[in-house]
Design a protein around this motif. Structure first.
Motif, PDB file in Angstrom:
ATOM      1  N   ALA A 206      17.366  66.904 106.826  1.00 52.78           N
ATOM      2  CA  ALA A 206      16.555  66.872 105.612  1.00 52.78           C
ATOM      3  C   ALA A 206      15.354  65.953 105.835  1.00 52.78           C
ATOM      4  CB  ALA A 206      17.388  66.377 104.433  1.00 52.78           C
ATOM      5  N   ILE A 207      14.245  66.300 105.201  1.00 60.90           N
ATOM      6  CA  ILE A 207      12.981  65.585 105.373  1.00 60.90           C
ATOM      7  C   ILE A 207      12.564  64.946 104.054  1.00 60.90           C
ATOM      8  CG2 ILE A 207      10.509  65.866 105.833  1.00 60.90           C
ATOM      9  CD1 ILE A 207      12.091  66.240 108.328  1.00 60.90           C
ATOM     10  N   ASP A 208      12.314  63.669 104.090  1.00 62.53           N
ATOM     11  CA  ASP A 208      11.732  62.919 102.981  1.00 62.53           C
ATOM     12  C   ASP A 208      10.547  62.178 103.595  1.00 62.53           C
ATOM     13  OD1 ASP A 208      11.165  60.721 101.259  1.00 62.53           O
ATOM     14  OD2 ASP A 208      13.241  60.476 100.662  1.00 62.53           O
ATOM     15  N   MET A 209       9.582  61.808 102.823  1.00 65.83           N
ATOM     16  CA  MET A 209       8.437  61.098 103.394  1.00 65.83           C
ATOM     17  C   MET A 209       8.829  59.798 104.075  1.00 65.83           C
ATOM     18  SD  MET A 209       5.906  63.051 102.873  1.00 65.83           S
ATOM     19  CE  MET A 209       7.154  64.252 103.288  1.00 65.83           C
ATOM     20  N   ARG A 210       9.973  59.237 103.669  1.00 66.48           N
ATOM     21  CA  ARG A 210      10.376  57.928 104.182  1.00 66.48           C
ATOM     22  C   ARG A 210      11.283  57.992 105.408  1.00 66.48           C
ATOM     23  NH1 ARG A 210      12.303  56.515  98.199  1.00 66.48           N
ATOM     24  NH2 ARG A 210      12.971  58.684  98.530  1.00 66.48           N
ATOM     25  N   TYR A 211      11.725  59.194 105.777  1.00 65.25           N
ATOM     26  CA  TYR A 211      12.594  59.346 106.950  1.00 65.25           C
ATOM     27  C   TYR A 211      12.608  60.812 107.354  1.00 65.25           C
ATOM     28  CZ  TYR A 211      16.317  61.768 104.469  1.00 65.25           C
ATOM     29  OH  TYR A 211      17.028  62.710 103.779  1.00 65.25           O
ATOM     30  N   GLY A 212      13.216  61.075 108.513  1.00 61.25           N
ATOM     31  CA  GLY A 212      13.378  62.453 108.959  1.00 61.25           C
ATOM     32  C   GLY A 212      12.672  62.711 110.281  1.00 61.25           C
ATOM     33  N   VAL A 234      13.759  71.733 117.159  1.00 64.77           N
ATOM     34  CA  VAL A 234      14.461  71.291 115.956  1.00 64.77           C
ATOM     35  C   VAL A 234      14.232  72.301 114.834  1.00 64.77           C
ATOM     36  CG1 VAL A 234      14.331  68.815 116.473  1.00 64.77           C
ATOM     37  CG2 VAL A 234      12.439  69.914 115.271  1.00 64.77           C
ATOM     38  N   ASN A 235      15.096  72.228 113.843  1.00 65.53           N
ATOM     39  CA  ASN A 235      14.745  72.810 112.544  1.00 65.53           C
ATOM     40  C   ASN A 235      15.089  71.793 111.466  1.00 65.53           C
ATOM     41  OD1 ASN A 235      17.543  73.321 112.870  1.00 65.53           O
ATOM     42  ND2 ASN A 235      17.332  75.509 112.659  1.00 65.53           N
ATOM     43  N   PHE A 236      14.393  71.864 110.346  1.00 73.37           N
ATOM     44  CA  PHE A 236      14.528  70.861 109.292  1.00 73.37           C
ATOM     45  C   PHE A 236      14.089  71.466 107.970  1.00 73.37           C
ATOM     46  CE2 PHE A 236      10.587  70.121 111.738  1.00 73.37           C
ATOM     47  CZ  PHE A 236       9.639  70.453 110.788  1.00 73.37           C
ATOM     48  N   ILE A 237      14.390  70.753 106.882  1.00 74.30           N
ATOM     49  CA  ILE A 237      14.120  71.261 105.543  1.00 74.30           C
ATOM     50  C   ILE A 237      13.738  70.100 104.632  1.00 74.30           C
ATOM     51  CG2 ILE A 237      16.566  71.082 104.897  1.00 74.30           C
ATOM     52  CD1 ILE A 237      16.172  73.626 103.195  1.00 74.30           C
ATOM     53  N   TRP A 238      12.826  70.360 103.710  1.00 74.05           N
ATOM     54  CA  TRP A 238      12.448  69.372 102.687  1.00 74.05           C
ATOM     55  C   TRP A 238      13.684  68.959 101.903  1.00 74.05           C
ATOM     56  CZ3 TRP A 238       9.522  65.806 100.909  1.00 74.05           C
ATOM     57  CH2 TRP A 238       9.342  65.563  99.539  1.00 74.05           C
ATOM     58  N   GLN A 239      13.832  67.667 101.668  1.00 81.26           N
ATOM     59  CA  GLN A 239      15.028  67.160 101.000  1.00 81.26           C
ATOM     60  C   GLN A 239      15.221  67.786  99.622  1.00 81.26           C
ATOM     61  OE1 GLN A 239      15.963  62.864 101.119  1.00 81.26           O
ATOM     62  NE2 GLN A 239      16.259  63.002  98.914  1.00 81.26           N
ATOM     63  N   GLY A 240      14.151  68.017  98.902  1.00 82.37           N
ATOM     64  CA  GLY A 240      14.266  68.645  97.586  1.00 82.37           C
ATOM     65  C   GLY A 240      14.840  70.048  97.673  1.00 82.37           C
ATOM     66  N   ASP A 241      14.416  70.813  98.679  1.00 83.59           N
ATOM     67  CA  ASP A 241      14.980  72.152  98.884  1.00 83.59           C
ATOM     68  C   ASP A 241      16.448  72.066  99.263  1.00 83.59           C
ATOM     69  OD1 ASP A 241      12.950  74.201  98.432  1.00 83.59           O
ATOM     70  OD2 ASP A 241      11.875  73.336 100.126  1.00 83.59           O
ATOM     71  N   ILE A 318       4.146  68.849 107.200  1.00 84.16           N
ATOM     72  CA  ILE A 318       3.351  68.133 108.204  1.00 84.16           C
ATOM     73  C   ILE A 318       2.194  67.399 107.540  1.00 84.16           C
ATOM     74  CG2 ILE A 318       1.784  68.449 110.161  1.00 84.16           C
ATOM     75  CD1 ILE A 318       3.656  70.702 111.095  1.00 84.16           C
ATOM     76  N   GLY A 319       1.502  68.071 106.627  1.00 87.01           N
ATOM     77  CA  GLY A 319       0.391  67.432 105.926  1.00 87.01           C
ATOM     78  C   GLY A 319       0.830  66.247 105.098  1.00 87.01           C
ATOM     79  N   TRP A 320       1.897  66.406 104.337  1.00 84.08           N
ATOM     80  CA  TRP A 320       2.408  65.294 103.535  1.00 84.08           C
ATOM     81  C   TRP A 320       2.803  64.118 104.419  1.00 84.08           C
ATOM     82  CZ3 TRP A 320       6.357  68.164  99.839  1.00 84.08           C
ATOM     83  CH2 TRP A 320       5.648  68.795  98.809  1.00 84.08           C
ATOM     84  N   THR A 321       3.517  64.408 105.508  1.00 79.20           N
ATOM     85  CA  THR A 321       4.003  63.339 106.387  1.00 79.20           C
ATOM     86  C   THR A 321       2.859  62.609 107.072  1.00 79.20           C
ATOM     87  OG1 THR A 321       6.042  64.594 106.792  1.00 79.20           O
ATOM     88  CG2 THR A 321       5.516  62.812 108.327  1.00 79.20           C
ATOM     89  N   ALA A 322       1.882  63.361 107.577  1.00 77.63           N
ATOM     90  CA  ALA A 322       0.734  62.726 108.235  1.00 77.63           C
ATOM     91  C   ALA A 322      -0.001  61.801 107.279  1.00 77.63           C
ATOM     92  CB  ALA A 322      -0.219  63.796 108.773  1.00 77.63           C
ATOM     93  N   ASP A 323      -0.189  62.252 106.055  1.00 81.66           N
ATOM     94  CA  ASP A 323      -0.869  61.436 105.049  1.00 81.66           C
ATOM     95  C   ASP A 323      -0.062  60.178 104.729  1.00 81.66           C
ATOM     96  OD1 ASP A 323      -2.819  61.069 102.690  1.00 81.66           O
ATOM     97  OD2 ASP A 323      -0.879  61.219 101.652  1.00 81.66           O
ATOM     98  N   TRP A 324       1.243  60.327 104.566  1.00 79.35           N
ATOM     99  CA  TRP A 324       2.118  59.194 104.212  1.00 79.35           C
ATOM    100  C   TRP A 324       2.130  58.146 105.326  1.00 79.35           C
ATOM    101  CZ3 TRP A 324       4.883  58.572  99.621  1.00 79.35           C
ATOM    102  CH2 TRP A 324       5.854  57.575  99.607  1.00 79.35           C
TER     103      TRP A 324
END
Length: 345
Positions: A206-212, A234-241, A318-324
């Motif tokens: 799972a992916i959150d802006m703070r980890y993953g 790898v494969n991964f998914i947004w934590q909210g999803d 990717i965009g959210w993570t790069a910005d964060w």
């Protein structure tokens, strides 16, 4: 506001906005929860995903009791949950009497477990990942139980195929992953014994802006830290999803319980992800090692058939993570350790 692809923000400015986004339900989640009656209890609610999963459940079904159960060593988590209408109960899940004293909620999401530092105390790892599930499965024999598991129960599979399907027999390296097989076997055994409906929720990253995985890669690219390509895909998914699909599984339980793979539907090369962050940060990634022909990858065709594609796609993540990461926003400081091949965490 409901969560749709059209309502997703371009950036996530801060933790408050992140929490709000993670707790925003889709209409599909609301509809699925209407198919199952009763309160929702989240066991092991105080981990990385638990608070926002509980908050999401309450936002999707505000008329119901949502109860979060944990030891709550960080009291701030209780305050966060209470502010969102989630009730809390302090409980040590290693205490059988305490488990049996919990309210018998018709819907249980089991999130307790031990991963990080698993090698440091393997007996505790097995107790949390196999003994506790046996206690819970017996105490909640009349409930629906969606039990969080991991894609790490599978063996490594070729990176040029579609990943492990649910019919592949577990055969993982390392005691952590073996203890996760133990968790599944306990829920499976007692589901057969008591006809308890359930799902074994095999989640990959799972992916959150703070980890993953993306946070790990982006942080290394920005700092110039070498990225090991030993696990090159790898494969991964947004934590909210992922949280939404876990809650929706309550409406898609089977008797006996059965596994379902949950992750992104794409298999992505770490090298390519690093290059995308490098382009955004204006610096070349430092890559070491060589991609191996196998990795821990799952085929999510069953989940896609039930739930559709994740709302948040890879490019937006990717965009959210790069910005964060570029703004030096907070991190949980818990590396995913996705690159580990021997199962020792």
């Amino acid at each position: 506001m409901l969560l749709t692809r059209q309502t997703l923000p371009n950036t996530i400015p801060d933790i408050a906005a992140l929490d709000e986004l993670l707790c925003r339900p889709t209409q599909a989640l609301i509809d699925d929860l209407r198919k199952v009656d009763g309160d929702i209890m989240v066991l092991g609610v105080a981990g990385k995903m638990g608070p926002t999963l509980a908050g999401l459940a309450k936002a999707a079904a505000p008329e119901r009791r949502v109860i979060g159960v944990a030891r709550f060593s960080d009291p701030g988590v209780k305050d966060w949950l209470h502010a969102r209408g989630v009730e809390t109960i302090n409980c040590d899940l290693l205490d059988e009497a305490a488990i049996r004293a919990l309210p018998k909620a018709p819907n249980v999401v089991f999130m307790a477990g031990r991963k990080f530092g698993a090698e440091g105390d393997l007996s505790l790892t097995w107790a949390m990942n196999a003994h506790v599930p046996a206690l819970v499965a017996q105490a909640f024999a009349s409930s629906r139980i969606v039990a969080f598991s991991t894609g790490c129960v599978y063996p490594f599979v070729p990176v040029d195929a579609k990943g492990s399907g649910e019919d592949m027999a577990p055969n993982p390296p390392g005691e952590y992953a073996q203890s996760c097989v133990g968790r599944e076997r306990m829920f499976e055994y007692f589901s057969r014994e008591f006809a308890t409906p359930g799902r074994l929720f095999r989640l990959n990253y799972a992916i959150d802006m703070r980890y993953g995985v993306l946070h790990d890669i982006a942080t290394k690219v920005l700092s110039g830290t070498p990225i090991d390509l030993g696990i090159g895909h790898v494969n991964f998914i947004w934590q909210g999803d992922a949280s939404s699909q876990a809650l929706r599984c309550l409406a898609h339980c089977t008797t006996p319980t059965s596994p379902i793979n949950v992750s992104g539907h794409e298999i992505l090369a770490v090298r390519d992800l690093a290059a995308k962050f490098g382009a955004r940060f204006g610096r070349a990634p430092v890559l070491i090692g060589k991609e191996q022909p196998t990795a821990w990858l799952t085929d999510t065709s069953q989940a896609v058939g039930l739930f559709g594609l994740p709302v948040v796609d890879t490019d937006r993540l990717i965009g959210w993570t790069a910005d964060w990461v570029a703004r030096a926003m907070p991190s949980l400081g818990k590396p995913t350790k996705y690159e580990v091949r021997d199962g020792r965490y």
